[in-house]
Design an enzyme around this catalytic site. Sequence first.
Site, PDB file in Angstrom:
ATOM      1  N   GLU A   1       8.210  17.810  55.104  1.00  0.00           N
ATOM      2  CA  GLU A   1       8.865  18.847  54.321  1.00  0.00           C
ATOM      3  C   GLU A   1      10.302  19.012  54.800  1.00  0.00           C
ATOM      4  O   GLU A   1      10.536  19.230  55.993  1.00  0.00           O
ATOM      5  CB  GLU A   1       8.148  20.192  54.475  1.00  0.00           C
ATOM      6  CG  GLU A   1       6.795  20.269  53.823  1.00  0.00           C
ATOM      7  CD  GLU A   1       6.223  21.683  53.859  1.00  0.00           C
ATOM      8  OE1 GLU A   1       5.523  22.051  52.907  1.00  0.00           O
ATOM      9  OE2 GLU A   1       6.481  22.422  54.831  1.00  0.00           O
ATOM     10  N   CYS A   2      11.256  18.897  53.892  1.00  0.00           N
ATOM     11  CA  CYS A   2      12.680  19.123  54.168  1.00  0.00           C
ATOM     12  C   CYS A   2      13.137  18.307  55.378  1.00  0.00           C
ATOM     13  O   CYS A   2      13.287  17.103  55.284  1.00  0.00           O
ATOM     14  CB  CYS A   2      12.950  20.612  54.333  1.00  0.00           C
ATOM     15  SG  CYS A   2      14.696  21.055  54.073  1.00  0.00           S
ATOM     16  N   GLY A   3      13.359  18.936  56.534  1.00  0.00           N
ATOM     17  CA  GLY A   3      13.790  18.180  57.706  1.00  0.00           C
ATOM     18  C   GLY A   3      12.819  17.078  58.072  1.00  0.00           C
ATOM     19  O   GLY A   3      13.216  15.979  58.482  1.00  0.00           O
TER      20      GLY A   3
ATOM     21  N   THR B   1       8.896  16.077  50.534  1.00  0.00           N
ATOM     22  CA  THR B   1       9.533  16.988  49.588  1.00  0.00           C
ATOM     23  C   THR B   1      10.649  17.743  50.297  1.00  0.00           C
ATOM     24  O   THR B   1      10.607  17.945  51.514  1.00  0.00           O
ATOM     25  CB  THR B   1       8.539  18.026  49.037  1.00  0.00           C
ATOM     26  OG1 THR B   1       8.080  18.857  50.126  1.00  0.00           O
ATOM     27  CG2 THR B   1       7.349  17.369  48.366  1.00  0.00           C
TER      28      THR B   1
END
Length: 436
Positions: free
Chosen positions: A327-329, A427
């Site tokens: 997720e993200c990072g 994501t």
Amino acid sequence: MAASLVISAPASGVGKTTLTLALARAWRNRGLRVQCFKSGPDYIDPAFHAAATGRASVNLDSWAMGRAAIDHLVSRGADADVVLAEGSMGLFDGVATRGISGTGATADIAEMLGWPVLLVIDPSGQAQTAAAIAAGLRDYRPGVRLAGVVLNRVASPRHEDLVRRALIDAGIAVFGALPRHAGINLPKRHLGLVQAEEQAEIGKLIDEAARFVAEHVDLDSVLRSATDWPPQSPTGGLNVTPPGQRIALARDAAFSFVYPHMLEAWRAAGAEISTFSPLADEGPDMSADVCWLPGGYPELHAGKLSANAHFRSRLSSFAETRPVHGECGGYMVLGTALTDADGVRHEMTGLLGLETSFAKRRMHLGYRLAELAAPMPGHQAGARLRGHEFHYSTIVTQPDTALAIVHDATGAVIAETGSRRGHATGTFFHLIAEDR
């Protein structure tokens, strides 16, 4: 029954978090059991709440969660003496289009639960106008009740007197006024406050804030203004499916952005979670059946992550046979490369083709509603997921298959679709709840 309050303000940066922590610690020091919550999709403040109270704090989100889920989460305050819900941004600030039970505004939570609002007002650069602002917030939305006001960063006794008189004339209770005090400022970085776990002196800082607030705020009057809240027995749980039975979770200063309610829901559904630290060159537990890399600050540790060969090789071996999600990072670390703010390019794990850059900062912020075009851990194609995106990176390249069709809160399609390659998925949004 718990004495319950929502702590809000006209805008961000006024002092909501500091006042919440100070009140929580001051009442805890009196022997009261204090439960905190955070309105909105902030993954940093709940850790500060836990440091102040000794109890886990979770997010309440009217855009992503239904009433049953919110009731389930707030039921943890049933044994508390005091319940404090810290707001986000200004009291009525949310998105333009309503989500499951609201727009994500703090006022949604206050009205839904019947908890009165304690306003933090910073009257810097004004005097009587602060009363007009407070009165406007009080009267803006029927169903949201104002308990009173605490003034923050007052310039002088004369300044305080002018503001206090105007508020009292407007029929608004003033519980106290805080002079400027640099000693209780919480350090910040680009995604918000520096995380509680990174601050060795956080306990002393909260203690000083509690002492300072107790000296200038009438804590007994604040407590009397709160609503005696009888928690309702929750009729349901959270709409959360664990990504697997045994979950290997990356957890350190580079991977720390995960909503507490998600981990609790995974465990409540019977999942087992083992943590590992990529910064310590650790890899996932090879007996796990899924690996999850949450967001955080990989851009601050990109060189070390790139150099940690054991972490990278073990993660690659894991991904040969089992799903890995970021997720993200965490998504960025699953990619090919990450360029930091100084323009230095660092090789990442290469499980996905994504390449990102922080050299030219561009903020991506907002709620996300995703419909999966392909499966990801815990969810089949076609599943609808609600989440939130907040980062400053840009996509240099993303050659892989899109994971989802992603919309913002207005329904507009956005370009950050996430991606999939082999057993790896990622994501840019952080999952909050399933959209059932």
